[in-house]
Design a protein around this motif. Structure first.
Motif, mmCIF file in Angstrom:
data_model
loop_
_atom_site.group_PDB
_atom_site.id
_atom_site.type_symbol
_atom_site.label_atom_id
_atom_site.label_comp_id
_atom_site.label_asym_id
_atom_site.label_seq_id
_atom_site.Cartn_x
_atom_site.Cartn_y
_atom_site.Cartn_z
ATOM 1 N N SER A 1 0.850 -1.193 0.000
ATOM 2 C CA SER A 1 0.000 0.000 0.000
ATOM 3 C C SER A 1 0.884 1.240 0.000
ATOM 4 C CB SER A 1 -0.868 0.022 1.249
ATOM 5 O OG SER A 1 -1.612 -1.164 1.293
ATOM 6 N N ALA A 2 0.497 2.218 -0.792
ATOM 7 C CA ALA A 2 1.295 3.440 -0.891
ATOM 8 C C ALA A 2 0.362 4.630 -1.038
ATOM 9 C CB ALA A 2 2.237 3.357 -2.090
ATOM 10 N N ASN A 3 0.736 5.741 -0.417
ATOM 11 C CA ASN A 3 0.049 7.007 -0.673
ATOM 12 C C ASN A 3 0.900 7.770 -1.655
ATOM 13 O OD1 ASN A 3 -2.203 6.829 1.221
ATOM 14 N ND2 ASN A 3 -0.579 6.793 2.778
ATOM 15 N N ILE A 4 0.320 8.062 -2.791
ATOM 16 C CA ILE A 4 1.064 8.812 -3.796
ATOM 17 C C ILE A 4 0.244 10.041 -4.171
ATOM 18 C CG2 ILE A 4 2.045 8.774 -6.112
ATOM 19 C CD1 ILE A 4 2.430 5.753 -5.734
ATOM 20 N N LEU A 5 0.825 11.214 -3.967
ATOM 21 C CA LEU A 5 0.123 12.464 -4.263
ATOM 22 C C LEU A 5 0.804 13.146 -5.439
ATOM 23 C CD1 LEU A 5 -0.137 13.734 -0.568
ATOM 24 C CD2 LEU A 5 -1.956 12.664 -1.921
ATOM 25 N N SER A 6 -0.013 13.577 -6.426
ATOM 26 C CA SER A 6 0.546 14.314 -7.560
ATOM 27 C C SER A 6 0.353 15.806 -7.306
ATOM 28 C CB SER A 6 -0.182 13.957 -8.855
ATOM 29 O OG SER A 6 -0.242 12.579 -8.993
ATOM 30 N N PHE B 1 -13.421 6.930 6.511
ATOM 31 C CA PHE B 1 -13.703 5.503 6.528
ATOM 32 C C PHE B 1 -12.680 4.853 7.437
ATOM 33 C CE2 PHE B 1 -13.858 1.289 4.417
ATOM 34 C CZ PHE B 1 -15.232 1.115 4.420
ATOM 35 N N ARG B 2 -13.039 3.746 8.097
ATOM 36 C CA ARG B 2 -12.007 3.040 8.852
ATOM 37 C C ARG B 2 -12.230 1.535 8.781
ATOM 38 N NH1 ARG B 2 -14.652 4.583 14.549
ATOM 39 N NH2 ARG B 2 -15.842 2.647 14.738
ATOM 40 N N GLU B 3 -11.105 0.818 8.781
ATOM 41 C CA GLU B 3 -11.172 -0.645 8.759
ATOM 42 C C GLU B 3 -10.358 -1.170 9.923
ATOM 43 O OE1 GLU B 3 -10.925 -2.014 4.214
ATOM 44 O OE2 GLU B 3 -9.614 -0.359 4.738
ATOM 45 N N PHE B 4 -10.993 -1.944 10.775
ATOM 46 C CA PHE B 4 -10.295 -2.532 11.919
ATOM 47 C C PHE B 4 -9.656 -3.833 11.476
ATOM 48 C CE2 PHE B 4 -10.369 -5.290 15.726
ATOM 49 C CZ PHE B 4 -9.407 -4.588 16.452
ATOM 50 N N LEU B 5 -8.313 -3.923 11.525
ATOM 51 C CA LEU B 5 -7.613 -5.093 11.003
ATOM 52 C C LEU B 5 -7.042 -5.976 12.104
ATOM 53 C CD1 LEU B 5 -5.724 -3.258 8.137
ATOM 54 C CD2 LEU B 5 -7.809 -4.607 7.933
ATOM 55 N N GLY B 6 -7.244 -5.619 13.366
ATOM 56 C CA GLY B 6 -6.701 -6.418 14.451
ATOM 57 C C GLY B 6 -5.456 -5.771 15.037
ATOM 58 N N SER B 7 -4.326 -6.010 14.371
ATOM 59 C CA SER B 7 -3.100 -5.428 14.899
ATOM 60 C C SER B 7 -2.997 -3.940 14.565
ATOM 61 C CB SER B 7 -1.891 -6.169 14.343
ATOM 62 O OG SER B 7 -1.885 -6.048 12.942
ATOM 63 N N SER B 8 -3.811 -3.492 13.627
ATOM 64 C CA SER B 8 -3.794 -2.063 13.290
ATOM 65 C C SER B 8 -5.184 -1.630 12.812
ATOM 66 C CB SER B 8 -2.753 -1.789 12.202
ATOM 67 O OG SER B 8 -3.148 -2.451 11.014
ATOM 68 N N VAL B 9 -5.327 -0.327 12.698
ATOM 69 C CA VAL B 9 -6.552 0.230 12.136
ATOM 70 C C VAL B 9 -6.153 1.030 10.912
ATOM 71 C CG1 VAL B 9 -8.609 1.627 12.558
ATOM 72 C CG2 VAL B 9 -7.458 0.473 14.464
ATOM 73 N N ARG B 10 -6.837 0.764 9.776
ATOM 74 C CA ARG B 10 -6.547 1.554 8.586
ATOM 75 C C ARG B 10 -7.608 2.637 8.442
ATOM 76 N NH1 ARG B 10 -4.252 -0.581 3.051
ATOM 77 N NH2 ARG B 10 -2.521 -0.612 4.518
ATOM 78 N N TYR B 11 -7.151 3.894 8.534
ATOM 79 C CA TYR B 11 -8.051 5.026 8.346
ATOM 80 C C TYR B 11 -7.902 5.572 6.946
ATOM 81 C CZ TYR B 11 -8.593 5.132 13.436
ATOM 82 O OH TYR B 11 -8.871 4.805 14.721
ATOM 83 N N THR C 1 -7.442 10.882 -1.188
ATOM 84 C CA THR C 1 -7.729 10.026 -0.048
ATOM 85 C C THR C 1 -6.430 9.344 0.365
ATOM 86 O OG1 THR C 1 -9.908 9.618 -0.980
ATOM 87 C CG2 THR C 1 -9.194 8.169 0.796
ATOM 88 N N LEU C 2 -6.081 9.501 1.645
ATOM 89 C CA LEU C 2 -4.846 8.899 2.139
ATOM 90 C C LEU C 2 -5.176 7.707 3.015
ATOM 91 C CD1 LEU C 2 -3.121 12.218 3.283
ATOM 92 C CD2 LEU C 2 -2.817 11.003 1.115
ATOM 93 N N SER C 3 -4.330 6.663 2.939
ATOM 94 C CA SER C 3 -4.474 5.521 3.845
ATOM 95 C C SER C 3 -3.442 5.664 4.951
ATOM 96 C CB SER C 3 -4.227 4.212 3.099
ATOM 97 O OG SER C 3 -5.261 3.985 2.177
ATOM 98 N N ILE C 4 -3.905 5.569 6.189
ATOM 99 C CA ILE C 4 -2.996 5.685 7.325
ATOM 100 C C ILE C 4 -3.218 4.481 8.231
ATOM 101 C CG2 ILE C 4 -2.232 7.124 9.249
ATOM 102 C CD1 ILE C 4 -2.046 8.493 6.481
ATOM 103 N N ASP C 5 -2.137 3.736 8.509
ATOM 104 C CA ASP C 5 -2.248 2.598 9.428
ATOM 105 C C ASP C 5 -1.795 3.033 10.810
ATOM 106 O OD1 ASP C 5 -3.109 1.062 7.374
ATOM 107 O OD2 ASP C 5 -1.226 -0.035 7.088
ATOM 108 N N VAL C 6 -2.661 2.839 11.796
ATOM 109 C CA VAL C 6 -2.314 3.172 13.176
ATOM 110 C C VAL C 6 -2.272 1.863 13.966
ATOM 111 C CG1 VAL C 6 -3.043 4.400 15.244
ATOM 112 C CG2 VAL C 6 -3.414 5.417 12.985
#
Lengths: 562, 370
Positions: B251-256, B318-328, B336-341
């Motif tokens: 997964s990558a956040n790429i901004l132009s 939006f958020r996805e609970f993945l167990g060891s992390s949460v992807r916001y 739209t940026l993906s951030i894993d916490v």
């Protein structure tokens, strides 16, 4: 769940109807034949005396070995035609491949006994080729003498069975099978011998055993070539000349059945555990190479030669149908259309009968075949596979045996005015239907199998009941396959002769194949017979092409859907 | 399922070979499948060709095996040009994606095949077949037919068949793709161990970056018939050369966008209108894309700028609970940026619609050219 497993009344009714049909028109006649063979004439006591008589009679033993010889040699000669062609198309990018496809289909549209007459005129002792050879080089080649004549005719007629099966087997070999061998250091003929050949073997054996059985059972070709000391002709001659009470015809019938079954059993034994399709996922056939210049010359030479042989019966028949007199000369003396006029006029009855019989037989086959396929694939009815098995067992019953069985089983049953049931024309239709049923059954089975059960479940899920699902989803999806099945049954029934020969009681009820046979018996009738033959070929060719179109259209439809 | 026996000594006594591919191009008609590919695989290396389907990786593998012919360029092993050798002369062992076990031969006969083709004496063949089957833990099933084996067992036999000939190079075409997920993890570890023990130069083709990253020494990322980047997995992951590689490896956040000067403050303004504030006093890269990984960023309350971090304001969409992390998923302008916490027990999740600031340590922000 339990109510799903319990049989519904409709299923039971369909199964019983099919059982009755198969019992009356397949099991009972065949059982009658076997029963008569094993019982004493008059008393009905069990005996093996009839078989001892068979073994003691020089003519029968000779006939048996002659039949074996002719069938085996027909396989050998047919293989000599088929193997090079199959290898050529699967291994090389060859511009002649479409020609080979046509080659694989041309002979099958002409009944072998029709081809026999034409080949006699071209390759016989006083046929065109030998007259020319004699003129120019002073010798003749006995292509058509005795048993070898039968071998020659049958090989030309039946080699497509090997070609088609072998080509399909070669096309199914996953390319990685070959590449893995190359990767491990194998190439050339060793690669062919160790990998390609064993993988294609099941296909070859399937084709070869089919040819063996067909030739072994064929009645009309030897009779027309005046070869009488073979088993099928002997069975026919015994029953027609001595009478249906004479047990020898039945003994020969049993021998015919046993040999057919044995040949099929041996072939299935040889290919057991060789259902390689399950292991090979990709398919796609062997890697194709282009031909070098010399190879091209050889390839085209071989194809041209085989094409000429395959076309010979067709050319001969066409010439004969327009010939005034054709005897002791390379070509007919003069040409006329009188034969066609005669055939289309006074003998058009044959054509009409054939169209009726073959259509009815095809219709019965598709209906019974679909019903059995449905029971087998879509219900849990106990004994459903037995129905499938019985219907398929018709494959192993030679036409002449079925004919004898019908005569014996239904001659004693008298209808209005004391007319025996066996003399009704409907009996011919039923015999044709039973003979073609195994093929129609396979076609129906395949057609229904293509309709994934999830397609039906989706319809039911959206509110369609079983009957409406059948009508709106299953039947439309099966139509292409069923139409192709019908057409195939029709085309082969139209030129079927071996059972018909026993069952035709009056000229008015005779189908085309019978008329052909009668015409071809006398030199004077040959012109008309040939004209009738050309008409038969045209009918069969047209329906075969139609079935190809249906199959192709169905395939495209399905491909587009997924 | 038995596991591969790891106690046996390595069977291969031959010195590991080096493979060199130089300027190889290949086209089928108009379609260019391989475009001027050059690659060096070192002796004993486990090398991966990684890329999406249709990128030319399998064609490249088949080219090494001799099943495809290059229009130009050359392939050599230890300096010897093999470009014009027939497949059966190459000594390059390949394990096919569908295993390609011959159904008419049993396991032992399959494995013996290549040795028989090399005209090796019978006792020697028997010994080497045994060794190879031992090595993959299949010696108990030597008499079985391929159709009687499970997918994983078939794969072991295919592997044994190939290593039995002691090839100079081992080629693996998507070796794990026909196995179920659990078995895949086990087999890939075993593959790695086997390769290490045999010291065999190995090339693996895969479309699965996890597979390539876990077992290979080096990876070549391919797309559209071109090699985009070659390197050690962790290196490429952190320092992708272009957006394709960045995306393909995870997964990558790429901004132009482009750098603008907003009243003394450096800002990367995206095409979507988001503004990434860059702290002063540090050097930045150049390029029209900015890239960072979801796990390198963190979320803070709005307005709290962290020192040494680039930051960008947005709202949680939006958020996805993945167990060891949460992807916001954070909406910032049109991007739209993906951030894993990382998630620890007892943590509370941020709410949808909450305004946040995404903070990325500047050393983890990379400039790329699309």
């Amino acid at each position: 769940m339990t109510h799903l497993l319990r049989a519904r009344p409709a299923e039971v009714a369909v199964a019983l109807a099919i059982l009755l049909f198969l019992g009356l028109f397949l099991v009972w006649p065949v059982a009658t034949v076997i029963w008569v063979a094993f019982t004493e004439k008059g008393t009905g006591a069990f005996t093996l005396v009839n078989f001892a008589d068979f073994a003691r009679t020089d003519l029968f033993v000779r006939s048996f070995w002659n039949s074996i010889y002719v069938s085996a040699m027909a396989v050998v000669v047919a293989s000599a035609f088929a193997i090079p062609l199959a290898y050529l198309t699967s291994r090389y990018t060859f511009a002649g491949s479409p020609v080979i496809q046509v080659l694989g289909f041309l002979p099958l549209i002409m009944p072998p006994f029709v081809g026999a007459v034409a080949l006699q005129l071209l390759f016989g002792r006083n046929g065109s080729l030998n007259l020319l050879l004699d003129d120019w080089l002073g010798f003749k080649i006995p292509f058509m003498e005795g048993l070898n004549g039968v071998v020659f005719v049958q090989a030309i007629h039946y080699f497509p069975f090997i070609l088609i099966n072998l080509s399909a087997a070669l096309a199914n070999i996953d390319r990685s099978m070959e590449e893995a061998a190359q990767n491990l250091g194998s190439s050339g003929f060793r690669l062919f011998r160790r990998i390609v050949f064993p993988l294609a073997m099941p296909g070859y054996i399937a084709g070869a055993s089919l040819v063996f059985v067909k030739v072994f059972d064929d009645l009309a070709t030897p009779l027309l070539l005046n070869v009488k000391d073979m088993l099928a002709p002997q069975a026919y001659l015994r029953v027609t000349s001595i009478g249906i009470a004479d047990p020898m015809g039945y003994v020969i019938s049993v021998v015919l059945i046993v040999t057919s079954v044995a040949a099929m059993w041996l072939s299935s034994l040889a290919t057991r555990g060789a259902d390689y399709a399950t292991v090979q996922r990709g398919g796609g056939g062997l890697a194709k190479r282009s031909l070098t210049r010399t190879e091209s010359v050889i390839a085209y030479g071989v194809v041209a030669l085989i094409l000429l042989l395959v076309l010979a019966p067709h050319i001969g028949l066409l010439l004969l149908s327009f010939a005034t007199v054709w005897s002791f000369s390379p070509l007919p003396d003069a040409f006329t259309t009188a034969h066609y006029a005669r055939v289309l006029g006074e003998s058009s009855l044959y054509i009409k009968n054939t169209l009726i019989y073959a259509s009815l037989a095809g219709l019965i086959d598709v209906m019974v075949g679909t019903a059995i396929a449905w029971l087998v694939l879509r219900t849990k009815l106990i004994g459903r596979t037995a129905l499938d098995w019985i219907a398929s067992a018709a494959l192993a019953i030679p036409g002449v045996v079925l004919g004898i069985g019908y005569l014996r089983a239904y001659y004693g049953i008298e209808l209005w005015g004391g007319r025996p049931a066996a003399t009704l024309w409907v009996v011919i239709v039923l015999a044709l239907a039973i003979r073609r049923l195994p093929y129609a059954l396979r076609a129906s089975h395949a057609a229904l199998q293509q309709v994934s059960i999830s397609l039906e479940e989706a319809a039911e899920n959206l509110g369609a009941n079983r009957r409406r699902t059948l009508r709106r989803i299953v039947v439309p999806l099966m139509t292409g396959g069923l139409a192709a099945g019908f057409v195939t049954s029709f085309a082969t029934a139209a030129v079927e002769l071996s059972a018909t020969l026993m069952l035709v009681q009056s000229n008015a009820d005779a189908p085309l194949a019978y008329g052909l046979y009668v015409f071809m018996q006398s030199p004077a009738g040959r012109g008309a017979g040939a004209a009738l033959g050309v008409i038969a070929v045209v009918i069969v060719a047209a329906t075969t092409i139609l079935s190809q179109i249906l199959v192709e259209r169905d395939r495209r439809l399905k491909a587009g859907r997924s | 399922m038995s596991t591969m026996d790891t106690t046996l000594p390595a069977g291969n006594t031959r010195k590991a070979a080096a493979l060199s591919i130089e300027n190889v191009s290949l086209a089928y008609g108009e379609q260019r499948v391989l475009n001027d590919i050059s690659l060096d695989v070192r002796p004993g290396e486990f090398f991966a060709l990684l890329g999406p389907s249709g990128c030319g990786k399998t064609t490249l593998l088949r080219l090494v095996a001799g099943f495809a012919r290059a229009d130009s360029g050359r392939v050599s092993i230890d300096g010897q040009d093999i470009s014009h050798l027939a497949p059966w002369m190459r000594d390059v062992g390949m394990v096919f994606q569908n295993y390609a076990l011959w159904p008419h031969m049993n396991v032992a006969r399959n494995v013996a095949f290549g040795l028989e083709e090399r005209r090796i004496r019978r006792p020697e063949i028997a010994r080497r077949v045994n060794d190879a089957l031992d090595l993959v833990g299949m010696s108990g099933l030597a008499a079985r037919k391929p159709s009687q084996l499970s997918g994983g067992q078939q794969q072991r036999v295919a592997l044994a068949r190939t290593i039995a000939i002691e090839p100079r190079i081992l080629l693996l075409d998507e070796p794990l793709s026909n196995l179920d997920a659990k078995l895949r993890v086990q087999v890939r570890r075993e593959l790695r161990e086997l390769q290490q023990r045999l010291g065999l130069t190995t090339i693996l083709v895969t479309h699965d970056q996890e597979e390539a990253n876990t077992i290979c020494d080096r990876v070549a990322v391919m797309n559209d018939g071109v090699i985009r980047q070659v390197g050690v997995p962790a290196e490429i992951y952190q320092h992708p050369r272009d957006p394709f590689v960045a995306n393909f490896l995870g997964s990558a956040n790429i901004l132009s966008g482009r750098m603008v000067d907003a009243g003394g403050q450096r800002v990367f303004e995206t095409e979507g209108g988001a503004r990434l504030a860059i702290p002063t006093g540090r050097a930045v890269g150049s390029g029209d894309r900015v890239f960072f990984r979801p796990q390198d960023a963190s979320l803070t309350a709005t307005g709290q700028a962290l020192p040494g971090h680039a930051d960008i304001a947005g709202t949680i969409a939006f958020r996805e609970f993945l167990g060891s992390s949460v992807r916001y998923s954070v909406q910032a302008g049109g991007d739209t940026l993906s951030i894993d916490v990382p998630f620890h027990s007892g943590d509370t999740l941020r709410a949808i619609g909450e305004a946040v600031t995404v903070a990325i340590p500047l050393q983890h922000v990379r400039w790329l050219n699309g």
